[in-house]
Design a protein around this motif. Structure first.
Motif, mmCIF file in Angstrom:
data_model
loop_
_atom_site.group_PDB
_atom_site.id
_atom_site.type_symbol
_atom_site.label_atom_id
_atom_site.label_comp_id
_atom_site.label_asym_id
_atom_site.label_seq_id
_atom_site.Cartn_x
_atom_site.Cartn_y
_atom_site.Cartn_z
ATOM 1 N N THR A 13 0.833 -1.196 0.000
ATOM 2 C CA THR A 13 0.000 0.000 0.000
ATOM 3 C C THR A 13 0.871 1.251 0.000
ATOM 4 N N ILE A 14 0.229 2.388 -0.005
ATOM 5 C CA ILE A 14 0.913 3.675 0.080
ATOM 6 C C ILE A 14 0.640 4.270 1.453
ATOM 7 N N ARG A 15 1.691 4.550 2.182
ATOM 8 C CA ARG A 15 1.543 5.108 3.532
ATOM 9 C C ARG A 15 1.342 6.619 3.449
ATOM 10 N N MET A 16 0.233 7.067 4.001
ATOM 11 C CA MET A 16 -0.084 8.504 4.058
ATOM 12 C C MET A 16 0.236 9.022 5.459
ATOM 13 N N PRO A 17 0.895 10.174 5.572
ATOM 14 C CA PRO A 17 1.253 10.715 6.889
ATOM 15 C C PRO A 17 0.062 11.416 7.544
ATOM 16 N N ALA A 18 -0.905 10.628 8.014
ATOM 17 C CA ALA A 18 -2.181 11.188 8.466
ATOM 18 C C ALA A 18 -2.020 12.187 9.601
ATOM 19 N N GLU A 19 -1.235 11.846 10.620
ATOM 20 C CA GLU A 19 -1.078 12.776 11.746
ATOM 21 C C GLU A 19 -0.414 14.069 11.295
ATOM 22 N N LEU A 20 0.535 13.947 10.377
ATOM 23 C CA LEU A 20 1.206 15.137 9.862
ATOM 24 C C LEU A 20 0.238 16.003 9.065
ATOM 25 N N VAL A 21 -0.694 15.373 8.364
ATOM 26 C CA VAL A 21 -1.729 16.131 7.652
ATOM 27 C C VAL A 21 -2.535 16.967 8.650
ATOM 28 N N GLY A 22 -2.918 16.339 9.770
ATOM 29 C CA GLY A 22 -3.656 17.073 10.791
ATOM 30 C C GLY A 22 -2.836 18.194 11.404
ATOM 31 N N GLU A 23 -1.575 17.904 11.703
ATOM 32 C CA GLU A 23 -0.698 18.937 12.270
ATOM 33 C C GLU A 23 -0.560 20.109 11.314
ATOM 34 N N ARG A 24 -0.290 19.806 10.032
ATOM 35 C CA ARG A 24 -0.098 20.875 9.045
ATOM 36 C C ARG A 24 -1.390 21.659 8.836
ATOM 37 N N GLY A 25 -2.534 20.962 8.879
ATOM 38 C CA GLY A 25 -3.812 21.650 8.710
ATOM 39 C C GLY A 25 -4.069 22.647 9.821
ATOM 40 N N MET A 26 -3.811 22.226 11.068
ATOM 41 C CA MET A 26 -4.026 23.126 12.199
ATOM 42 C C MET A 26 -3.038 24.281 12.157
ATOM 43 N N GLN A 27 -1.796 23.997 11.822
ATOM 44 C CA GLN A 27 -0.804 25.060 11.752
ATOM 45 C C GLN A 27 -1.146 26.058 10.650
ATOM 46 N N ALA A 28 -1.668 25.541 9.532
ATOM 47 C CA ALA A 28 -2.066 26.431 8.438
ATOM 48 C C ALA A 28 -3.177 27.371 8.880
ATOM 49 N N LEU A 83 -3.792 28.351 11.972
ATOM 50 C CA LEU A 83 -3.185 29.314 12.896
ATOM 51 C C LEU A 83 -2.459 30.413 12.126
ATOM 52 N N ASP A 84 -1.760 30.019 11.063
ATOM 53 C CA ASP A 84 -1.050 31.003 10.244
ATOM 54 C C ASP A 84 -2.025 31.978 9.587
ATOM 55 N N VAL A 85 -3.124 31.447 9.080
ATOM 56 C CA VAL A 85 -4.134 32.306 8.447
ATOM 57 C C VAL A 85 -4.697 33.292 9.466
ATOM 58 N N LEU A 86 -4.994 32.808 10.658
ATOM 59 C CA LEU A 86 -5.540 33.684 11.697
ATOM 60 C C LEU A 86 -4.538 34.753 12.121
ATOM 61 N N ASP A 87 -3.235 34.434 11.999
ATOM 62 C CA ASP A 87 -2.188 35.391 12.362
ATOM 63 C C ASP A 87 -1.745 36.251 11.185
ATOM 64 N N GLY A 88 -2.379 36.066 10.022
ATOM 65 C CA GLY A 88 -2.009 36.848 8.846
ATOM 66 C C GLY A 88 -0.713 36.401 8.198
ATOM 67 N N LYS A 89 -0.308 35.143 8.444
ATOM 68 C CA LYS A 89 0.923 34.623 7.866
ATOM 69 C C LYS A 89 0.609 33.748 6.654
ATOM 70 N N GLU A 90 1.639 33.473 5.860
ATOM 71 C CA GLU A 90 1.488 32.615 4.687
ATOM 72 C C GLU A 90 1.729 31.166 5.093
ATOM 73 N N PRO A 91 0.726 30.287 4.976
ATOM 74 C CA PRO A 91 0.914 28.881 5.374
ATOM 75 C C PRO A 91 1.835 28.144 4.403
ATOM 76 N N GLN A 92 2.424 27.045 4.874
ATOM 77 C CA GLN A 92 3.208 26.183 3.997
ATOM 78 C C GLN A 92 2.274 25.573 2.960
ATOM 79 N N SER A 93 2.796 25.380 1.741
ATOM 80 C CA SER A 93 1.944 24.845 0.675
ATOM 81 C C SER A 93 2.547 23.632 -0.025
ATOM 82 N N ASP A 94 3.748 23.207 0.379
ATOM 83 C CA ASP A 94 4.373 22.072 -0.282
ATOM 84 C C ASP A 94 3.637 20.773 0.081
ATOM 85 N N ALA A 95 3.552 19.855 -0.893
ATOM 86 C CA ALA A 95 2.856 18.588 -0.670
ATOM 87 C C ALA A 95 3.684 17.686 0.239
#
Length: 333
Positions: free
Chosen positions: A288-303, A305-317
């Motif tokens: 199968t293909i391993r997806m980094p699920a927890e990292l997806v959640g971490e990056r989503g929440m951080q993104a 937070l960045d939006v709420l702070d007026g910062k540019e979120p990370q966009s790399d896949a």
């Protein structure tokens, strides 16, 4: 006993309520002495005082609460996404409310009387995008997971490299010698599954003698089994490899292969996608293909937070990983 108040703390420490507010809000420096600050903190500890966060958030115009919208709770991928999002949220004094769309991928009513007053933002899986209409009517900041980056309705996108994962899987099977493929595609109109189908087609262009049949399957073991049986008993040469859009579909494919009296991987190789707990529960265990699920959640929440702070979120896949197990092997002669 009644819950202690800031007035009780002030009385115990021999100071004003304003001083208590300054100390417990960490705004006391230069306004009250360090001795007084320590006396207030000690009184709060002794009384077991906890600030009224709801009242504080009302004053600040923020709830410090985020809604995570997913299509289902039965899929452990989304449970791990929540774990990652909640970890980052907790570190920033935010809470995450997990909200599964009641009809899976269909529409859902706003779970709040007023989403705008109850939430600071929304994180949503693309598979649950249909549930967002009412919630998004509050014009809340939105971070989309696993979704089309060209969609401008979201403030940020968090994606994994799905195309790379499906290319790796297809190339793995080609390298084993497979040329007749069955693609069990999720019967869901979603960007995430369109990307997987395109990646398979692109990878197969490197093998002009390769053929592919596509059968759409529900995201259930039973439904996928029925779809796989239809495809594997259709007229024409039988496929030697089944590429599935996710591990749940792959589990159904494995049941179909066995019901037809065939063996995995000797007669047919079967692959999954996501690396759910299910991938190692079936026998043989799934490639199968391993997806980094927890990292997806971490990056989503951080993104968010960045939006709420007026910062540019990370966009790399985020990268994925091919995990080769016992469900794939070279085709028999």
């Amino acid at each position: 006993m009644a819950r202690p108040t800031s007035k009780d703390v002030a009385h115990a420490a021999g100071v004003s309520q304003a001083a208590v507010s300054l100390v417990l809000g960490d705004k006391w420096r230069g306004r009250v002495s360090e001795t007084t600050a320590e006396r207030v903190r000690a009184a709060a500890r002794d009384l077991g005082y906890r600030p009224n966060l709801a009242a504080r958030n009302l004053r600040l115009g923020s709830t410090r609460t985020v809604l995570l919208v997913v299509p289902a709770l039965t899929n452990d991928f989304f449970a791990r996404v929540y774990t990652g999002a909640a970890r980052i949220a907790a570190a920033h004094d935010f809470g995450v409310v997990l909200y599964p769309s009641p009809d899976g991928i269909g529409p859902a009513k706003d779970p709040f009387a007023s989403a705008r007053s109850a939430l600071d933002g929304v994180i949503a899986s693309s598979m649950a995008a249909g549930a967002l209409a009412d919630i998004r009517g509050a014009d809340l900041p939105l971070v989309m997971l696993d979704s089309d980056p060209a969609d401008t309705t979201a403030a940020a996108h968090v994606n994994v490299d799905l195309a790379a994962g499906m290319r790796q899987m297809t190339e793995h099977l080609l390298a084993l010698g497979h040329r007749r493929f069955l693609h069990l595609a999720a019967d869901v109109d979603s960007w995430t599954f369109a990307v997987r189908a395109d990646a398979i087609a692109h990878a197969l262009r490197t093998a002009p003698d390769a053929t592919r049949r596509t059968e759409h399957a529900p995201l259930t073991v039973h439904g996928a089994r029925a779809a796989a049986e239809r495809a594997l008993t259709a007229t024409g040469p039988r496929p030697t490899a089944v590429i599935c859009d996710d591990d749940i579909i792959a589990a159904g494919a494995c049941k179909a292969v066995r019901r037809l009296g065939l063996r995995i991987p000797e007669d047919i190789s079967v692959t999954g996608f996501d690396d759910l707990a299910l991938a190692t529960a079936v026998d043989p265990e799934l490639t199968t293909i391993r997806m980094p699920a927890e990292l997806v959640g971490e990056r989503g929440m951080q993104a968010l937070l960045d939006v709420l702070d007026g910062k540019e979120p990370q966009s790399d896949a985020l990268p994925v990983e091919l995990v080769v197990r016992d469900s794939t092997a070279p085709p028999t002669a």
